[in-house]
Design an enzyme around this catalytic site. Structure first.
Site, PDB file in Angstrom:
ATOM      1  N   LYS A  22       0.796  -1.150   0.220  1.00  0.00           N
ATOM      2  CA  LYS A  22      -0.045  -0.096   0.063  1.00  0.00           C
ATOM      3  C   LYS A  22       0.945   1.158  -0.066  1.00  0.00           C
ATOM      4  O   LYS A  22       0.709   2.213  -0.753  1.00  0.00           O
ATOM      5  CB  LYS A  22      -0.871  -0.030   1.203  1.00  0.00           C
ATOM      6  CG  LYS A  22      -1.461   1.335   1.593  1.00  0.00           C
ATOM      7  CD  LYS A  22      -2.551   1.327   2.775  1.00  0.00           C
ATOM      8  CE  LYS A  22      -1.635   1.496   3.967  1.00  0.00           C
ATOM      9  NZ  LYS A  22      -1.365   2.929   4.591  1.00  0.00           N
ATOM     10  N   ASN A  23       1.938   1.090   0.871  1.00  0.00           N
ATOM     11  CA  ASN A  23       2.757   2.392   1.052  1.00  0.00           C
ATOM     12  C   ASN A  23       3.770   2.737   0.096  1.00  0.00           C
ATOM     13  O   ASN A  23       4.212   3.656  -0.001  1.00  0.00           O
ATOM     14  CB  ASN A  23       3.397   2.542   2.515  1.00  0.00           C
ATOM     15  CG  ASN A  23       2.325   2.722   3.584  1.00  0.00           C
ATOM     16  OD1 ASN A  23       0.912   2.960   3.285  1.00  0.00           O
ATOM     17  ND2 ASN A  23       2.747   2.393   4.911  1.00  0.00           N
ATOM     18  N   ARG A 103      -4.831  10.533   4.253  1.00  0.00           N
ATOM     19  CA  ARG A 103      -3.969  11.516   4.557  1.00  0.00           C
ATOM     20  C   ARG A 103      -2.760  11.407   3.374  1.00  0.00           C
ATOM     21  O   ARG A 103      -2.233  12.590   3.141  1.00  0.00           O
ATOM     22  CB  ARG A 103      -2.880  11.201   5.941  1.00  0.00           C
ATOM     23  CG  ARG A 103      -3.652  11.163   6.957  1.00  0.00           C
ATOM     24  CD  ARG A 103      -2.746  10.744   7.864  1.00  0.00           C
ATOM     25  NE  ARG A 103      -1.488  11.485   7.886  1.00  0.00           N
ATOM     26  CZ  ARG A 103      -1.357  12.988   8.210  1.00  0.00           C
ATOM     27  NH1 ARG A 103      -2.493  13.420   8.628  1.00  0.00           N
ATOM     28  NH2 ARG A 103      -0.225  13.226   8.148  1.00  0.00           N
ATOM     29  N   CYS A 127      -4.788  12.385  12.813  1.00  0.00           N
ATOM     30  CA  CYS A 127      -5.773  10.898  12.564  1.00  0.00           C
ATOM     31  C   CYS A 127      -5.339  10.455  13.922  1.00  0.00           C
ATOM     32  O   CYS A 127      -4.711  10.866  14.859  1.00  0.00           O
ATOM     33  CB  CYS A 127      -4.801  10.297  11.379  1.00  0.00           C
ATOM     34  SG  CYS A 127      -3.547   9.368  12.007  1.00  0.00           S
ATOM     35  N   PRO A 133       1.435  16.311  11.306  1.00  0.00           N
ATOM     36  CA  PRO A 133       1.702  17.588  10.585  1.00  0.00           C
ATOM     37  C   PRO A 133       2.343  17.266   9.203  1.00  0.00           C
ATOM     38  O   PRO A 133       3.141  16.113   8.984  1.00  0.00           O
ATOM     39  CB  PRO A 133       2.716  18.410  11.463  1.00  0.00           C
ATOM     40  CG  PRO A 133       3.367  17.672  12.252  1.00  0.00           C
ATOM     41  CD  PRO A 133       2.666  16.481  12.679  1.00  0.00           C
ATOM     42  N   ASP A 317       4.754   0.465  11.728  1.00  0.00           N
ATOM     43  CA  ASP A 317       3.557  -0.306  11.250  1.00  0.00           C
ATOM     44  C   ASP A 317       3.378  -1.728  11.848  1.00  0.00           C
ATOM     45  O   ASP A 317       2.204  -2.340  11.677  1.00  0.00           O
ATOM     46  CB  ASP A 317       3.615  -0.193   9.895  1.00  0.00           C
ATOM     47  CG  ASP A 317       3.045   1.357   9.495  1.00  0.00           C
ATOM     48  OD1 ASP A 317       3.633   1.431   8.197  1.00  0.00           O
ATOM     49  OD2 ASP A 317       2.910   2.227  10.364  1.00  0.00           O
ATOM     50  N   ARG A 409      -8.595  -0.765   4.591  1.00  0.00           N
ATOM     51  CA  ARG A 409      -7.834   0.535   3.836  1.00  0.00           C
ATOM     52  C   ARG A 409      -6.231  -0.198   3.721  1.00  0.00           C
ATOM     53  O   ARG A 409      -5.782   0.322   2.765  1.00  0.00           O
ATOM     54  CB  ARG A 409      -7.399   1.596   4.882  1.00  0.00           C
ATOM     55  CG  ARG A 409      -8.492   2.165   5.396  1.00  0.00           C
ATOM     56  CD  ARG A 409      -8.362   3.389   6.267  1.00  0.00           C
ATOM     57  NE  ARG A 409      -7.309   4.288   5.373  1.00  0.00           N
ATOM     58  CZ  ARG A 409      -6.856   5.479   5.890  1.00  0.00           C
ATOM     59  NH1 ARG A 409      -7.263   5.942   7.015  1.00  0.00           N
ATOM     60  NH2 ARG A 409      -5.872   5.958   5.394  1.00  0.00           N
TER      61      ARG A 409
HETATM   62  C1  EPZ Z   1       4.175   6.748   6.241  1.00  0.00           C
HETATM   63  O1  EPZ Z   1       3.297   7.826   6.904  1.00  0.00           O
HETATM   64  C2  EPZ Z   1       3.229   5.754   6.138  1.00  0.00           C
HETATM   65  N1  EPZ Z   1       2.426   5.928   5.312  1.00  0.00           N
HETATM   66  C3  EPZ Z   1       2.675   5.102   7.522  1.00  0.00           C
HETATM   67  O2  EPZ Z   1       2.228   4.291   7.492  1.00  0.00           O
HETATM   68  C4  EPZ Z   1       3.985   4.948   8.360  1.00  0.00           C
HETATM   69  O3  EPZ Z   1       3.750   4.678   9.692  1.00  0.00           O
HETATM   70  C5  EPZ Z   1       4.927   6.216   8.266  1.00  0.00           C
HETATM   71  O4  EPZ Z   1       5.398   6.645   7.098  1.00  0.00           O
HETATM   72  C6  EPZ Z   1       6.186   5.636   9.178  1.00  0.00           C
HETATM   73  O5  EPZ Z   1       6.928   4.801   8.787  1.00  0.00           O
HETATM   74  C7  EPZ Z   1       2.225   5.942   3.957  1.00  0.00           C
HETATM   75  O6  EPZ Z   1       3.375   5.524   3.543  1.00  0.00           O
HETATM   76  C8  EPZ Z   1       1.098   6.164   3.297  1.00  0.00           C
HETATM   77  P1  EPZ Z   1       6.347  10.265   8.590  1.00  0.00           P
HETATM   78  P2  EPZ Z   1       3.892   9.223   6.745  1.00  0.00           P
HETATM   79  O7  EPZ Z   1       6.273  11.455   7.422  1.00  0.00           O
HETATM   80  O8  EPZ Z   1       4.761   9.698   5.484  1.00  0.00           O
HETATM   81  C9  EPZ Z   1       6.377  13.327  11.969  1.00  0.00           C
HETATM   82  C10 EPZ Z   1       0.095   2.817   7.975  1.00  0.00           C
HETATM   83  O9  EPZ Z   1      -0.132   2.018   9.004  1.00  0.00           O
HETATM   84  N2  EPZ Z   1       6.335  14.434  10.775  1.00  0.00           N
HETATM   85  O10 EPZ Z   1       7.523   9.283   8.188  1.00  0.00           O
HETATM   86  O11 EPZ Z   1       2.831  10.330   7.186  1.00  0.00           O
HETATM   87  C11 EPZ Z   1       5.094  12.576  11.898  1.00  0.00           C
HETATM   88  O12 EPZ Z   1       3.755  13.367  12.718  1.00  0.00           O
HETATM   89  C12 EPZ Z   1       0.670   4.134   7.772  1.00  0.00           C
HETATM   90  O13 EPZ Z   1       0.378   2.091   6.646  1.00  0.00           O
HETATM   91  C13 EPZ Z   1       6.141  15.833  11.013  1.00  0.00           C
HETATM   92  O14 EPZ Z   1       6.317  16.173  12.316  1.00  0.00           O
HETATM   93  O15 EPZ Z   1       5.030   9.222   7.963  1.00  0.00           O
HETATM   94  C14 EPZ Z   1       5.564  11.179  12.547  1.00  0.00           C
HETATM   95  O16 EPZ Z   1       5.579  11.616  14.073  1.00  0.00           O
HETATM   96  C15 EPZ Z   1       0.579   4.744   9.364  1.00  0.00           C
HETATM   97  N3  EPZ Z   1       6.162  16.632  10.344  1.00  0.00           N
HETATM   98  C16 EPZ Z   1       6.943  11.137  12.083  1.00  0.00           C
HETATM   99  O17 EPZ Z   1       7.451  12.373  11.453  1.00  0.00           O
HETATM  100  C17 EPZ Z   1       6.183  16.498   8.826  1.00  0.00           C
HETATM  101  O18 EPZ Z   1       6.199  17.376   8.000  1.00  0.00           O
HETATM  102  C18 EPZ Z   1       6.994  10.308  11.154  1.00  0.00           C
HETATM  103  O19 EPZ Z   1       6.029  10.543   9.842  1.00  0.00           O
HETATM  104  C19 EPZ Z   1       6.013  14.988   8.529  1.00  0.00           C
HETATM  105  C20 EPZ Z   1       6.114  14.004   9.612  1.00  0.00           C
END
Ligand code: EPZ
Length: 431
Positions: A22-23, A103, A127, A133, A317, A409
């Site tokens: 998915k990701n 998202r 979420c 963010p 995850d 999802r």
């Molecule tokens: C991706 O989300 C995945 N989703 C998530 O999978 C996964 O848990 C996550 O990466 C971490 O591996 C998809 O790929 C569609 P991040 P993403 O940006 O990109 C903070 C699932 O279950 N952050 O790596 O949104 C954020 O809040 C989902 O399949 C900021 O603060 O994750 C988090 O604490 C859930 N500011 C951390 O960084 C930003 O601008 C990691 O987020 C971006 C992120």
């Protein structure tokens, strides 16, 4: 709303075909915006999130043809093949109603800016698992020359003179941030360096696809990516890599039920940290030609500690699934969640099934119990819901899981795949 009913206590035996990730599929779909030629993606999983992203892309003007991949035999769970052609971008706005449901819609921001020089994308909002963010995405895009304003819950981004290269240093690893910048910089003027880039296999999959489309990217798989922008990208055909979180989830299903499963298409290098940790807990993995064979090594499961980290560390995850396993292991386990601030919502539901878990801030202490008892439970987010399925498979008696739309999802035909291996599991519609 549908719910899933499980009668637990049956060891699973058989084969499960792993679907496309998915990701990886979500950013790959967004990459279709970067060219006016056709991008053909294969091994796409049948998931609600994929349908949501395809819907958003159609709204933006991407023409699509989708077909089922020919399968050799009934057990071959082939994915979908989708041809996407963004011949003309009709719309550069991604509305709140679409973005709030998924998202990852924010991943159209970089490609739209690169292709059209403008984008209006709703802020995703928080979420269940955290505020999540996108500030790092926006700061990095500004370094590539984007002018960004936030207004009435929308990101208004413009690059009237096009994007230019830049040196982006992410203060924390962000998968989506890295992906947005990869796609935006592919068509920017000049070189972009992304330091502290996410190394998740899904990010590498996107980079490989962009290269197939004519992008000039080096350092793929490392934490420093170099992108030399090109004038235009052309069409390509690309196969989505296997879903490492699905691999880990079904590996836990084999272990928690005391059975043995062959995970077809599973590649150990995608999930080595999970294999290592499960190995320490008493779960055996054998590489075979068709995939990974998983079973519990004789004797009880052992409690082990874990801390979630960016790849190649233990994936966040997989945290909820691992906790379900630890709840029936011998001894204690400490689970520390370092990526998201609220990713323990499966805990109260597992405790309803008899698990002994105490949360202290970002850590949870799990003391293994001899067995869990089936109960009605509530799914709260994607990975929490699959941890409840796993607990239900091991529990004595009946488990009813509500709000399974969370599950749809991210898991392609989960109950069919499990039922094929001996699980007593069924979906009950409209309960
Ligand atoms: C991706 O989300 C995945 N989703 C998530 O999978 C996964 O848990 C996550 O990466 C971490 O591996 C998809 O790929 C569609 P991040 P993403 O940006 O990109 C903070 C699932 O279950 N952050 O790596 O949104 C954020 O809040 C989902 O399949 C900021 O603060 O994750 C988090 O604490 C859930 N500011 C951390 O960084 C930003 O601008 C990691 O987020 C971006 C992120």
């Amino acid at each position: 709303m549908d719910c899933i009913r499980i009668l637990g206590g049956k060891p699973l035996h058989g084969e499960i075909a792993i679907s496309g990730a998915k990701n990886a599929a979500l950013p790959l779909l967004a990459a279709s915006l970067l060219t006016d030629e056709t991008l053909t993606l294969s091994n796409l999983p049948h998931l609600a999130d994929i349908a949501s992203m395809a819907h958003l892309l159609r709204e933006l003007g991407v023409e699509q043809n989708v077909r089922e991949a020919p399968t050799g035999d009934a057990s071959n769970w082939a994915g979908q093949v989708m041809e996407l052609t963004a011949g003309q971008i009709k719309e550069t706005t991604a509305l709140y109603d679409l973005v709030r449901k998924m998202r990852a819609s924010v991943l159209v921001l970089g490609p739209l800016l690169a292709r059209e020089g403008e984008a209006r994308v709703s802020l995703p909002g928080g979420c269940a698992i955290g505020t999540r963010p996108v500030d790092l995405h926006l700061q990095a895009l500004e370094q590539l020359g984007a002018e960004i304003e936030l207004e009435t819950g929308y990101i208004n981004a413009r690059a009237p003179n096009g994007l230019h290269g830049g040196h982006v240093v992410f203060p924390m690893v962000t998968v989506g941030g890295t992906e947005n910048i990869l796609m935006a910089s592919a068509l920017a003027k000049g070189e972009t360096i992304i330091a502290n880039a996410a190394r998740e296999p899904e990010v590498a999959d996107l980079a490989h696809c962009l290269v197939a489309m004519g992008a000039d990217i080096t350092g793929i798989g490392t934490d420093t990516l170099r992108i030399n922008g090109v004038e235009r990208l052309h069409g390509a055909a690309y196969e989505v890599l296997p879903d490492r979180i699905e691999i880990g989830s079904y590996a836990v299903a084999a272990a928690i039920t005391g059975g043995e499963l062959l995970l077809k298409g599973a590649r150990s290098e995608l999930i080595q940290s999970t294999i290592d940790l499960l190995g320490r807990a008493g779960v055996g993995f054998e590489e075979e030609e068709k995939g990974l064979r998983v079973s519990r090594i004789n004797g009880p499961l052992r409690g082990v500690d874990l801390m979630t980290e960016p790849f190649p560390g233990f994936p966040t995850d997989m945290q909820a699934q691992f906790m379900a396993l630890m709840s029936v292991s011998e001894g204690a386990s400490m689970v520390t969640e370092t990526i998201f601030e609220n990713r323990f919502m499966h805990v109260p539901e597992l405790c309803r099934m008899g698990a002994d878990i105490n949360v202290h801030g970002a850590s949870a202490i799990i003391r293994g119990v001899p067995s869990l008892s089936g109960a009605p439970v509530m799914a709260t987010d994607l990975r929490a819901s699959v941890s409840l399925v796993l607990a239900g498979l091991a529990a004595e008696g009946e488990t009813l899981i509500n709000r399974v739309y969370h599950l749809d999802r991210g898991y392609d035909r989960l109950e069919e795949k499990l039922a094929q291996c001996g699980a007593e599991i069924e979906r009950m519609h409209g309960v």
